[in-house]
Design an enzyme around this catalytic site. Structure first.
Site, PDB file in Angstrom:
ATOM      1  N   THR A  16      -4.145 -11.686  -3.449  1.00 51.57           N
ATOM      2  CA  THR A  16      -4.465 -12.806  -3.391  1.00 51.57           C
ATOM      3  C   THR A  16      -4.901 -13.548  -4.610  1.00 51.57           C
ATOM      4  OG1 THR A  16      -4.088 -12.339  -1.907  1.00 51.57           O
ATOM      5  CG2 THR A  16      -5.140 -14.589  -1.553  1.00 51.57           C
ATOM      6  N   TYR A  29       2.144 -17.844   0.445  1.00 59.37           N
ATOM      7  CA  TYR A  29       0.882 -17.936  -1.385  1.00 59.37           C
ATOM      8  C   TYR A  29       2.291 -16.651  -1.695  1.00 59.37           C
ATOM      9  CZ  TYR A  29      -1.591 -14.593  -0.413  1.00 59.37           C
ATOM     10  OH  TYR A  29      -2.965 -13.583   0.407  1.00 59.37           O
ATOM     11  N   THR A  95      -6.298  -7.568  -0.956  1.00 56.67           N
ATOM     12  CA  THR A  95      -7.232  -6.997   0.568  1.00 56.67           C
ATOM     13  C   THR A  95      -6.911  -6.306   1.172  1.00 56.67           C
ATOM     14  OG1 THR A  95      -6.759  -9.075   1.582  1.00 56.67           O
ATOM     15  CG2 THR A  95      -8.908  -9.062  -0.385  1.00 56.67           C
ATOM     16  N   ASP A  96      -5.670  -5.780   1.219  1.00 56.26           N
ATOM     17  CA  ASP A  96      -4.840  -5.385   2.279  1.00 56.26           C
ATOM     18  C   ASP A  96      -5.273  -3.820   2.178  1.00 56.26           C
ATOM     19  OD1 ASP A  96      -4.299  -7.683   3.540  1.00 56.26           O
ATOM     20  OD2 ASP A  96      -1.782  -7.501   3.489  1.00 56.26           O
ATOM     21  N   LYS A 168     -11.191  -4.134   6.061  1.00 60.01           N
ATOM     22  CA  LYS A 168     -10.591  -5.093   6.206  1.00 60.01           C
ATOM     23  C   LYS A 168     -10.617  -5.400   8.021  1.00 60.01           C
ATOM     24  CE  LYS A 168      -7.528  -8.468   4.913  1.00 60.01           C
ATOM     25  NZ  LYS A 168      -6.520  -8.975   3.974  1.00 60.01           N
ATOM     26  N   GLU A 284     -15.614  17.972  19.076  1.00 57.38           N
ATOM     27  CA  GLU A 284     -15.570  18.132  20.661  1.00 57.38           C
ATOM     28  C   GLU A 284     -16.002  19.808  20.653  1.00 57.38           C
ATOM     29  OE1 GLU A 284     -12.832  16.151  22.218  1.00 57.38           O
ATOM     30  OE2 GLU A 284     -13.707  14.407  22.688  1.00 57.38           O
TER      31      GLU A 284
END
Length: 328
Positions: A16, A29, A95-96, A168, A284
């Protein structure tokens, strides 16, 4: 600060921050439309005092990033670490998947120079575009030698995050990124940089070798009514490791647990992570019997990256793998 003779290498991958919509108000976009040379010309008009050298590695939506581009980024960063004329590296990125790229490089690079990943939430021609400001902040960070010794960093919306913490957390907006278990480790603007803690990885060598090949490690998302067939399918398709995005603290239906324990018996390491947005998945008592690895603070995506690196480095026994997750 680096000396006047040193420069900052900018590795561009698209996203982006290099995207255009063709309209200041259009929602959709195309990412990766602005070449790094043109981007740096535009950035130069801001008057920020920095020597930048750009290299176009890719021009993609970061959803399409993978081993080939990761390998080129790693190679360029490693060369920059050895080059006395380079003071640091900035990677422009969508950013993904920025958190995955940042974490992979964090695991496989030394900490001797700053490496900063930066992106944007709005394309360059949108109202309120954040790309140039985020990039200016990244330049401020990469030019500060106190940024070294902290591993790979991600800069967004006036915050600096550690690669091991950042994720994110929101699909849109200037506050799309958070950190867990720590929040931001610094506050950055184009003119100021305030570190909130001292460096903790000064002059560390790379923790792991960069994978020659990336083993198949699927993420299975747990859900109500899930049965063993999803695990069986992953095993049949040749999984070399499995990450479960489990319920709550990495929980799963009994039949899924049994199938994953059988996968461990076949030599396939299994990591219990959580589909919950935030929280620890601790070991655990039953993990030792079943052979599961607890993801601790890593979410499923970054747990997958670490497991791939471990398998590629021949680290598949539970104790050693758990130690890597405990001390990522």
């Amino acid at each position: 600060m680096p000396s006047a003779e040193t420069s900052i290498l900018v590795l561009a991958t698209g996203g982006t921050i290099a995207g255009q919509a063709g309209s200041a108000t259009r929602r959709d976009y195309r990412p990766g439309q602005i070449n790094i040379a043109d981007f740096l010309v535009e950035f130069d008009t801001l008057g920020v005092n920095a020597r930048l050298e750009g290299k176009q590695v890719a021009a993609i939506d970061s959803a399409n990033i993978g081993p080939e581009i990761w390998r080129e980024l790693h190679s360029a960063c490693a060369a920059a670490m050895r080059d006395p004329a380079c003071g640091g590296v900035i990677i422009t990125h969508g950013t993904d998947t920025a958190e995955e790229t940042a974490f992979l490089l964090d695991l496989t690079l030394p900490t001797t120079k700053p490496v900063v990943v930066v992106g944007a939430m709005r394309p360059a021609d949108a109202v309120g575009s954040d790309g140039l400001r985020n990039f200016a902040n990244a330049v401020k960070v990469a030019a500060d030698m106190d940024a070294a010794g902290r591993g790979v960093l991600l800069v967004m919306s006036d915050h600096v995050f550690s690669a091991r913490d950042v994720r994110k957390a929101r699909t849109a907006g200037s506050n799309a990124f958070d950190g867990f278990p720590r929040g931001p480790i610094a506050l950055a603007t184009p003119s100021t940089l305030d570190w909130l803690s001292p460096p903790w990885r000064t002059n560390e060598a790379a923790r792991f070798a960069f994978p020659e090949t990336f083993p198949a490690v699927p993420i299975l998302h747990a859900f109500a009514g899930m049965d063993a067939s999803y695990v069986e399918h992953a095993v049949a398709k040749g999984a070399k490791g499995i990450v479960l995005a489990g319920m709550g603290e990495g929980n799963m239906p009994d039949m899924v647990r049994e199938a994953l324990a059988e996968a461990v018996c076949l030599g396939i390491p299994v990591v219990r992570a959580t589909r919950v947005d935030e929280g620890l998945v601790d070991p655990e008592p039953s993990d030792e019997d079943e052979g599961f690895i607890a993801a601790r603070a890593l979410g499923p995506s970054k747990a997958r990256v670490l497991l791939q690196v471990l398998v590629a480095n021949g680290i598949t026994d539970r104790a050693s793998a758990q130690d890597a997750f405990d001390n990522r």
